[in-house]
Design a protein around this motif. Structure first.
Motif, PDB file in Angstrom:
ATOM      1  N   LEU A  51      -4.626   6.704   1.312  1.00  0.00           N
ATOM      2  CA  LEU A  51      -5.741   6.786   0.377  1.00  0.00           C
ATOM      3  C   LEU A  51      -5.755   8.140  -0.336  1.00  0.00           C
ATOM      4  CD1 LEU A  51      -8.609   5.038   2.392  1.00  0.00           C
ATOM      5  CD2 LEU A  51      -7.283   4.121   0.468  1.00  0.00           C
ATOM      6  N   GLY A  52      -5.268   9.164   0.337  1.00  0.00           N
ATOM      7  CA  GLY A  52      -5.135  10.467  -0.305  1.00  0.00           C
ATOM      8  C   GLY A  52      -4.147  10.422  -1.460  1.00  0.00           C
ATOM      9  N   THR A  53      -3.001   9.776  -1.236  1.00  0.00           N
ATOM     10  CA  THR A  53      -2.019   9.668  -2.320  1.00  0.00           C
ATOM     11  C   THR A  53      -2.568   8.804  -3.452  1.00  0.00           C
ATOM     12  OG1 THR A  53      -0.911   7.818  -1.190  1.00  0.00           O
ATOM     13  CG2 THR A  53      -0.013  10.006  -0.831  1.00  0.00           C
ATOM     14  N   LEU A  54      -3.381   7.810  -3.098  1.00  0.00           N
ATOM     15  CA  LEU A  54      -4.018   6.996  -4.135  1.00  0.00           C
ATOM     16  C   LEU A  54      -4.917   7.868  -5.009  1.00  0.00           C
ATOM     17  CD1 LEU A  54      -4.734   4.244  -5.394  1.00  0.00           C
ATOM     18  CD2 LEU A  54      -6.518   4.020  -3.653  1.00  0.00           C
ATOM     19  N   ALA A  55      -5.678   8.749  -4.382  1.00  0.00           N
ATOM     20  CA  ALA A  55      -6.536   9.661  -5.144  1.00  0.00           C
ATOM     21  C   ALA A  55      -5.698  10.538  -6.066  1.00  0.00           C
ATOM     22  CB  ALA A  55      -7.359  10.522  -4.191  1.00  0.00           C
ATOM     23  N   GLY A  56      -4.560  11.031  -5.566  1.00  0.00           N
ATOM     24  CA  GLY A  56      -3.700  11.893  -6.371  1.00  0.00           C
ATOM     25  C   GLY A  56      -3.177  11.199  -7.610  1.00  0.00           C
ATOM     26  N   VAL A  57      -2.699   9.959  -7.462  1.00  0.00           N
ATOM     27  CA  VAL A  57      -2.127   9.248  -8.613  1.00  0.00           C
ATOM     28  C   VAL A  57      -3.218   8.821  -9.590  1.00  0.00           C
ATOM     29  CG1 VAL A  57      -2.144   6.912  -7.601  1.00  0.00           C
ATOM     30  CG2 VAL A  57      -0.403   7.521  -9.272  1.00  0.00           C
ATOM     31  N   VAL A  58      -4.400   8.479  -9.072  1.00  0.00           N
ATOM     32  CA  VAL A  58      -5.508   8.098  -9.967  1.00  0.00           C
ATOM     33  C   VAL A  58      -5.967   9.296 -10.792  1.00  0.00           C
ATOM     34  CG1 VAL A  58      -7.935   7.401 -10.017  1.00  0.00           C
ATOM     35  CG2 VAL A  58      -6.311   6.138  -8.598  1.00  0.00           C
ATOM     36  N   ARG A 183      11.782   9.065 -17.435  1.00  0.00           N
ATOM     37  CA  ARG A 183      10.365   9.388 -17.257  1.00  0.00           C
ATOM     38  C   ARG A 183       9.514   8.124 -17.240  1.00  0.00           C
ATOM     39  NH1 ARG A 183       5.643  11.348 -19.814  1.00  0.00           N
ATOM     40  NH2 ARG A 183       4.806  13.215 -18.785  1.00  0.00           N
ATOM     41  N   GLU A 184       9.883   7.151 -18.063  1.00  0.00           N
ATOM     42  CA  GLU A 184       9.126   5.901 -18.105  1.00  0.00           C
ATOM     43  C   GLU A 184       9.321   5.085 -16.832  1.00  0.00           C
ATOM     44  OE1 GLU A 184       7.023   4.484 -21.019  1.00  0.00           O
ATOM     45  OE2 GLU A 184       6.887   6.622 -20.595  1.00  0.00           O
ATOM     46  N   ALA A 185      10.516   5.182 -16.241  1.00  0.00           N
ATOM     47  CA  ALA A 185      10.755   4.508 -14.966  1.00  0.00           C
ATOM     48  C   ALA A 185       9.829   5.074 -13.891  1.00  0.00           C
ATOM     49  CB  ALA A 185      12.223   4.662 -14.546  1.00  0.00           C
ATOM     50  N   ALA A 186       9.701   6.402 -13.873  1.00  0.00           N
ATOM     51  CA  ALA A 186       8.809   7.042 -12.910  1.00  0.00           C
ATOM     52  C   ALA A 186       7.355   6.685 -13.200  1.00  0.00           C
ATOM     53  CB  ALA A 186       9.002   8.554 -12.941  1.00  0.00           C
ATOM     54  N   ARG A 187       7.004   6.650 -14.473  1.00  0.00           N
ATOM     55  CA  ARG A 187       5.620   6.317 -14.852  1.00  0.00           C
ATOM     56  C   ARG A 187       5.242   4.920 -14.373  1.00  0.00           C
ATOM     57  NH1 ARG A 187       3.567   4.869 -20.855  1.00  0.00           N
ATOM     58  NH2 ARG A 187       1.350   4.679 -20.424  1.00  0.00           N
ATOM     59  N   PHE A 188       6.115   3.936 -14.601  1.00  0.00           N
ATOM     60  CA  PHE A 188       5.804   2.579 -14.156  1.00  0.00           C
ATOM     61  C   PHE A 188       5.708   2.513 -12.632  1.00  0.00           C
ATOM     62  CE2 PHE A 188       6.738  -1.882 -13.107  1.00  0.00           C
ATOM     63  CZ  PHE A 188       5.771  -2.505 -13.880  1.00  0.00           C
ATOM     64  N   SER A 189       6.605   3.217 -11.951  1.00  0.00           N
ATOM     65  CA  SER A 189       6.582   3.247 -10.487  1.00  0.00           C
ATOM     66  C   SER A 189       5.257   3.792  -9.976  1.00  0.00           C
ATOM     67  CB  SER A 189       7.732   4.100  -9.967  1.00  0.00           C
ATOM     68  OG  SER A 189       7.638   4.291  -8.566  1.00  0.00           O
ATOM     69  N   PHE A 190       4.769   4.865 -10.592  1.00  0.00           N
ATOM     70  CA  PHE A 190       3.528   5.491 -10.128  1.00  0.00           C
ATOM     71  C   PHE A 190       2.317   4.622 -10.445  1.00  0.00           C
ATOM     72  CE2 PHE A 190       5.828   9.777 -10.770  1.00  0.00           C
ATOM     73  CZ  PHE A 190       6.479   9.609  -9.561  1.00  0.00           C
ATOM     74  N   LEU A 191       2.285   4.023 -11.629  1.00  0.00           N
ATOM     75  CA  LEU A 191       1.179   3.125 -11.957  1.00  0.00           C
ATOM     76  C   LEU A 191       1.180   1.914 -11.015  1.00  0.00           C
ATOM     77  CD1 LEU A 191       1.307   3.143 -15.878  1.00  0.00           C
ATOM     78  CD2 LEU A 191      -0.438   4.203 -14.419  1.00  0.00           C
ATOM     79  N   PRO A 195      -2.246  -0.390  -7.370  1.00  0.00           N
ATOM     80  CA  PRO A 195      -2.758  -1.615  -6.732  1.00  0.00           C
ATOM     81  C   PRO A 195      -2.219  -1.845  -5.330  1.00  0.00           C
ATOM     82  CG  PRO A 195      -1.173  -2.152  -8.466  1.00  0.00           C
ATOM     83  CD  PRO A 195      -1.480  -0.699  -8.595  1.00  0.00           C
ATOM     84  N   ILE A 196      -0.962  -1.475  -5.071  1.00  0.00           N
ATOM     85  CA  ILE A 196      -0.380  -1.758  -3.754  1.00  0.00           C
ATOM     86  C   ILE A 196      -0.984  -0.851  -2.687  1.00  0.00           C
ATOM     87  CG2 ILE A 196       1.637  -0.214  -3.739  1.00  0.00           C
ATOM     88  CD1 ILE A 196       1.792  -3.941  -2.905  1.00  0.00           C
ATOM     89  N   ILE A 197      -1.206   0.436  -3.008  1.00  0.00           N
ATOM     90  CA  ILE A 197      -1.813   1.349  -2.044  1.00  0.00           C
ATOM     91  C   ILE A 197      -3.293   1.022  -1.867  1.00  0.00           C
ATOM     92  CG2 ILE A 197      -2.375   3.752  -1.523  1.00  0.00           C
ATOM     93  CD1 ILE A 197       0.109   4.603  -3.038  1.00  0.00           C
ATOM     94  N   ALA A 198      -3.964   0.719  -2.971  1.00  0.00           N
ATOM     95  CA  ALA A 198      -5.389   0.380  -2.892  1.00  0.00           C
ATOM     96  C   ALA A 198      -5.598  -0.877  -2.060  1.00  0.00           C
ATOM     97  CB  ALA A 198      -5.959   0.193  -4.294  1.00  0.00           C
ATOM     98  N   GLY A 199      -4.770  -1.872  -2.278  1.00  0.00           N
ATOM     99  CA  GLY A 199      -4.904  -3.119  -1.525  1.00  0.00           C
ATOM    100  C   GLY A 199      -4.706  -2.908  -0.043  1.00  0.00           C
ATOM    101  N   ALA A 200      -3.643  -2.170   0.317  1.00  0.00           N
ATOM    102  CA  ALA A 200      -3.377  -1.903   1.731  1.00  0.00           C
ATOM    103  C   ALA A 200      -4.498  -1.075   2.349  1.00  0.00           C
ATOM    104  CB  ALA A 200      -2.041  -1.182   1.878  1.00  0.00           C
TER     105      ALA A 200
END
Length: 262
Positions: A51-58, A183-191, A195-200
């Protein structure tokens, strides 16, 4: 046994950095405690770190995420058509990982945690990242994806249940192979991580609510959020002009160390 505050801080930093750098957070959170002789901190602590990493990416992508939300809330706005398509891509890419997580959760927390398997996964997927990074000269943005390519990235993401594969590592690798710019590959990965971290996290939130040591959870959460934010910032800046080579070499070295030491 809950971790000490020092252990919570260290593991939070490790989680935040390795969740978004393509080097596997799960591998590090298994190998480092074993190497240092620390006890397994338990499910509630693991959820707090994620959840901490979720906060960071958000926090880092708040503007992108807000644009995506607005595009859904204003379906008649033709200027937001690309953002609505991106929402669709993220949904399609999330489904395979969510299904795999529900079906293989027990194996992910037991037999997949073998140091030998982790070492092999680090080396093999590091090599795959190197090949994709070197040979694929993509120039697409995230809006240049299709639903089929989004599904392919999502299917690949499900393999990240194996520690050592790395969720960010495998999604970036496949995105590069499908023609996205670095950079776009990384951007899509982070976005896609949102949902996957939030769901878990939502599914396992009960573990945090029943934890007896909220202080350790708070320290781990905060360290993970801060480290995650700066890891994203650093990688997004770095890959504008440079290859993923340092991460590949790091994966090989850690993988070989895991096979040798454990």
């Amino acid at each position: 046994m809950p971790p000490s505050l020092f252990q919570s801080f260290i593991l939070g930093i490790v989680q935040g950095l390795t969740e978004f750098l393509p080097i596997s957070s799960s591998a590090h959170l298994i190998l480092i405690p074993r190497l240092l002789g620390w006890e397994d901190p338990g499910l509630s602590f693991d959820v707090a770190l994620h959840l901490g990493t979720l906060a960071g990416v958000v926090i880092y992508f708040w503007q992108d995420l807000w644009n995506l939300v607005e595009s859904v809330l204003k379906p008649s706005d033709s200027t937001r058509k690309d953002d609505r398509r991106l929402v669709g891509f993220l949904i399609v890419a999330t489904i395979p990982g969510a299904i795999a997580g529900l079906l293989l959760e027990h194996k992910a927390e037991t037999i997949f945690r073998s140091p030998a398997l982790i070492g092999v996964a680090l080396i093999v997927m590091g090599t795959a990242l190197a090949i994709a990074d070197y040979f694929c000269k993509g120039d697409k943005t995230v809006y240049g994806l299709t639903y089929n390519t989004a599904a392919a990235i999502g299917i690949a993401q499900s393999l990240a249940l194996i520690p050592g594969v790395s969720r960010s590592g495998i999604t970036i690798t496949i995105a590069l192979a499908l023609g996205l710019e670095r950079r776009e590959a990384a951007r899509f990965s982070f976005l896609l991580s949102v949902p996957i971290i939030a769901g878990a996290g939502i599914l396992k939130l009960k573990a945090i609510l029943h934890s007896a040591d909220k202080m350790a959870l708070g320290v781990g959460f905060s360290a993970s959020a801060i480290a995650g934010f700066f890891a994203i910032w650093a990688l997004m800046t770095y890959v504008q002009t440079k290859r993923y080579t340092p991460f590949v070499i790091y994966r090989w070295l850690v993988g070989l160390f895991a096979l040798w030491y454990f």
